[in-house]
Design a protein around this motif. Structure first.
Motif, PDB file in Angstrom:
ATOM      1  N   ILE A  25       0.854  -1.190   0.000  1.00  0.00           N
ATOM      2  CA  ILE A  25       0.000   0.000   0.000  1.00  0.00           C
ATOM      3  C   ILE A  25       0.892   1.243   0.000  1.00  0.00           C
ATOM      4  CG2 ILE A  25      -1.683   1.329   1.343  1.00  0.00           C
ATOM      5  CD1 ILE A  25      -2.861  -1.366   2.244  1.00  0.00           C
ATOM      6  N   GLY A  26       0.667   2.118  -0.932  1.00  0.00           N
ATOM      7  CA  GLY A  26       1.464   3.327  -1.067  1.00  0.00           C
ATOM      8  C   GLY A  26       2.600   3.192  -2.069  1.00  0.00           C
ATOM      9  N   PHE A  27       2.853   1.970  -2.548  1.00  0.00           N
ATOM     10  CA  PHE A  27       3.977   1.757  -3.457  1.00  0.00           C
ATOM     11  C   PHE A  27       3.769   2.472  -4.786  1.00  0.00           C
ATOM     12  CE2 PHE A  27       6.540  -0.782  -6.492  1.00  0.00           C
ATOM     13  CZ  PHE A  27       7.784  -0.572  -5.915  1.00  0.00           C
ATOM     14  N   SER A  28       2.544   2.526  -5.292  1.00  0.00           N
ATOM     15  CA  SER A  28       2.314   3.189  -6.581  1.00  0.00           C
ATOM     16  C   SER A  28       2.594   4.689  -6.482  1.00  0.00           C
ATOM     17  CB  SER A  28       0.898   2.924  -7.101  1.00  0.00           C
ATOM     18  OG  SER A  28      -0.055   3.390  -6.175  1.00  0.00           O
TER      19      SER A  28
ATOM     20  N   SER B  22      12.071  14.206  -2.885  1.00  0.00           N
ATOM     21  CA  SER B  22      11.139  13.094  -2.707  1.00  0.00           C
ATOM     22  C   SER B  22      10.801  12.832  -1.242  1.00  0.00           C
ATOM     23  CB  SER B  22      11.651  11.819  -3.380  1.00  0.00           C
ATOM     24  OG  SER B  22      12.824  11.362  -2.766  1.00  0.00           O
ATOM     25  N   PHE B  23      11.716  13.131  -0.333  1.00  0.00           N
ATOM     26  CA  PHE B  23      11.425  12.948   1.090  1.00  0.00           C
ATOM     27  C   PHE B  23      10.198  13.765   1.486  1.00  0.00           C
ATOM     28  CE2 PHE B  23      11.640  14.553   5.406  1.00  0.00           C
ATOM     29  CZ  PHE B  23      11.688  13.375   6.134  1.00  0.00           C
ATOM     30  N   PHE B  24      10.214  15.037   1.157  1.00  0.00           N
ATOM     31  CA  PHE B  24       9.119  15.913   1.579  1.00  0.00           C
ATOM     32  C   PHE B  24       7.816  15.603   0.842  1.00  0.00           C
ATOM     33  CE2 PHE B  24      12.882  18.269   2.935  1.00  0.00           C
ATOM     34  CZ  PHE B  24      12.557  18.441   4.274  1.00  0.00           C
ATOM     35  N   VAL B  25       7.902  15.260  -0.427  1.00  0.00           N
ATOM     36  CA  VAL B  25       6.696  14.923  -1.180  1.00  0.00           C
ATOM     37  C   VAL B  25       6.111  13.602  -0.682  1.00  0.00           C
ATOM     38  CG1 VAL B  25       5.771  14.438  -3.486  1.00  0.00           C
ATOM     39  CG2 VAL B  25       7.449  16.254  -3.180  1.00  0.00           C
ATOM     40  N   ASN B  26       6.954  12.592  -0.443  1.00  0.00           N
ATOM     41  CA  ASN B  26       6.457  11.308   0.070  1.00  0.00           C
ATOM     42  C   ASN B  26       5.896  11.435   1.475  1.00  0.00           C
ATOM     43  OD1 ASN B  26       6.664   9.167  -1.873  1.00  0.00           O
ATOM     44  ND2 ASN B  26       8.873   9.450  -1.800  1.00  0.00           N
ATOM     45  N   ALA B  27       6.515  12.242   2.312  1.00  0.00           N
ATOM     46  CA  ALA B  27       5.994  12.430   3.670  1.00  0.00           C
ATOM     47  C   ALA B  27       4.546  12.920   3.605  1.00  0.00           C
ATOM     48  CB  ALA B  27       6.855  13.423   4.447  1.00  0.00           C
ATOM     49  N   THR B  28       4.310  13.878   2.731  1.00  0.00           N
ATOM     50  CA  THR B  28       2.989  14.485   2.626  1.00  0.00           C
ATOM     51  C   THR B  28       1.991  13.615   1.875  1.00  0.00           C
ATOM     52  OG1 THR B  28       4.004  16.667   2.649  1.00  0.00           O
ATOM     53  CG2 THR B  28       1.744  16.532   1.822  1.00  0.00           C
ATOM     54  N   PHE B  29       2.345  13.154   0.672  1.00  0.00           N
ATOM     55  CA  PHE B  29       1.373  12.509  -0.200  1.00  0.00           C
ATOM     56  C   PHE B  29       1.317  10.990  -0.097  1.00  0.00           C
ATOM     57  CE2 PHE B  29       2.280  16.591  -2.281  1.00  0.00           C
ATOM     58  CZ  PHE B  29       0.994  17.116  -2.273  1.00  0.00           C
ATOM     59  N   THR B  30       2.439  10.338   0.164  1.00  0.00           N
ATOM     60  CA  THR B  30       2.426   8.878   0.202  1.00  0.00           C
ATOM     61  C   THR B  30       2.119   8.348   1.594  1.00  0.00           C
ATOM     62  OG1 THR B  30       4.034   8.804  -1.590  1.00  0.00           O
ATOM     63  CG2 THR B  30       3.776   6.793  -0.296  1.00  0.00           C
TER      64      THR B  30
ATOM     65  N   LEU C  83      14.745   2.194  -5.069  1.00  0.00           N
ATOM     66  CA  LEU C  83      13.286   2.149  -5.141  1.00  0.00           C
ATOM     67  C   LEU C  83      12.742   1.155  -4.119  1.00  0.00           C
ATOM     68  CD1 LEU C  83      10.547   2.854  -6.455  1.00  0.00           C
ATOM     69  CD2 LEU C  83      10.991   1.014  -8.086  1.00  0.00           C
ATOM     70  N   LEU C  84      13.253  -0.056  -4.157  1.00  0.00           N
ATOM     71  CA  LEU C  84      12.754  -1.076  -3.239  1.00  0.00           C
ATOM     72  C   LEU C  84      13.231  -0.826  -1.810  1.00  0.00           C
ATOM     73  CD1 LEU C  84      11.167  -3.639  -2.776  1.00  0.00           C
ATOM     74  CD2 LEU C  84      13.195  -4.938  -3.393  1.00  0.00           C
ATOM     75  N   CYS C  85      14.516  -0.611  -1.624  1.00  0.00           N
ATOM     76  CA  CYS C  85      15.053  -0.377  -0.272  1.00  0.00           C
ATOM     77  C   CYS C  85      14.458   0.886   0.341  1.00  0.00           C
ATOM     78  CB  CYS C  85      16.577  -0.251  -0.297  1.00  0.00           C
ATOM     79  SG  CYS C  85      17.427  -1.748  -0.765  1.00  0.00           S
ATOM     80  N   GLY C  86      14.334   1.936  -0.471  1.00  0.00           N
ATOM     81  CA  GLY C  86      13.786   3.200   0.018  1.00  0.00           C
ATOM     82  C   GLY C  86      12.334   3.079   0.429  1.00  0.00           C
ATOM     83  N   PHE C  87      11.546   2.337  -0.352  1.00  0.00           N
ATOM     84  CA  PHE C  87      10.142   2.160   0.015  1.00  0.00           C
ATOM     85  C   PHE C  87      10.013   1.419   1.338  1.00  0.00           C
ATOM     86  CE2 PHE C  87       6.202  -0.347  -0.012  1.00  0.00           C
ATOM     87  CZ  PHE C  87       5.282   0.694   0.013  1.00  0.00           C
ATOM     88  N   LEU C  88      10.719   0.305   1.475  1.00  0.00           N
ATOM     89  CA  LEU C  88      10.632  -0.474   2.712  1.00  0.00           C
ATOM     90  C   LEU C  88      11.165   0.316   3.911  1.00  0.00           C
ATOM     91  CD1 LEU C  88      11.668  -3.970   1.305  1.00  0.00           C
ATOM     92  CD2 LEU C  88       9.351  -3.162   1.889  1.00  0.00           C
ATOM     93  N   LEU C  89      12.274   1.024   3.719  1.00  0.00           N
ATOM     94  CA  LEU C  89      12.828   1.873   4.775  1.00  0.00           C
ATOM     95  C   LEU C  89      11.826   2.959   5.167  1.00  0.00           C
ATOM     96  CD1 LEU C  89      15.406   2.851   6.432  1.00  0.00           C
ATOM     97  CD2 LEU C  89      15.796   4.365   4.479  1.00  0.00           C
ATOM     98  N   SER C  90      11.233   3.596   4.175  1.00  0.00           N
ATOM     99  CA  SER C  90      10.279   4.674   4.447  1.00  0.00           C
ATOM    100  C   SER C  90       9.038   4.161   5.153  1.00  0.00           C
ATOM    101  CB  SER C  90       9.873   5.353   3.131  1.00  0.00           C
ATOM    102  OG  SER C  90      10.975   5.994   2.550  1.00  0.00           O
TER     103      SER C  90
END
Length: 124
Positions: free
Chosen positions: A6-9, A52-60, A107-114
């Motif tokens: 969930i959130g990966f897309s 991407s950190f700030f955009v993902n924090a807000t939107f993802t 992409l993969l490591c960053g998603f799981l870490l995030s």
């Protein structure tokens, strides 16, 4: 869909913009300043990842961005960018191979870490 993804897309779409920023800056640093792949990859990562950190924090992930979260994210993935760049230098890989390997692994490591560490919501 598994809860894991969930959130990966959304993360992937933001990651595409991140990748465009990263790759362009990487090649400018390599060609214009003749920096090593390790340094070029790390500096390009820092600029693109900050976006991407700030955009993902807000939107993802829907959480507030904080200095602690930012530093954790940058430390973990920044280390990965340095390692991949160093490997590109050591093995004399083309720059395209270096940024492609880093982009896919981050992409993969960053998603799981995030998802599980950086933007984790406190348990209620």
């Amino acid at each position: 869909m598994s809860r894991l993804w969930i959130g990966f897309s959304s993360y992937t779409v933001i990651g595409i913009a991140n990748t465009v920023i990263h790759w362009q800056l990487f090649f400018v640093l390599r060609a214009a300043l003749d920096l090593s792949q390790a340094v070029s990859n790390f500096l390009a990562f820092c600029v693109a990842a900050s976006f991407s950190f700030f955009v993902n924090a807000t939107f993802t992930f829907g959480v507030s961005a904080s200095l602690g979260r930012y530093l954790l994210f940058m430390l973990c993935l920044g280390s990965l960018s340095l390692v991949v760049g160093w490997m590109g230098d050591y093995w004399r890989l083309p720059g395209l191979a270096t940024v492609a390997v880093f982009s896919l692994s981050s992409l993969l490591c960053g998603f799981l870490l995030s998802k599980y560490l950086v933007f984790r919501r406190p348990e209620s």
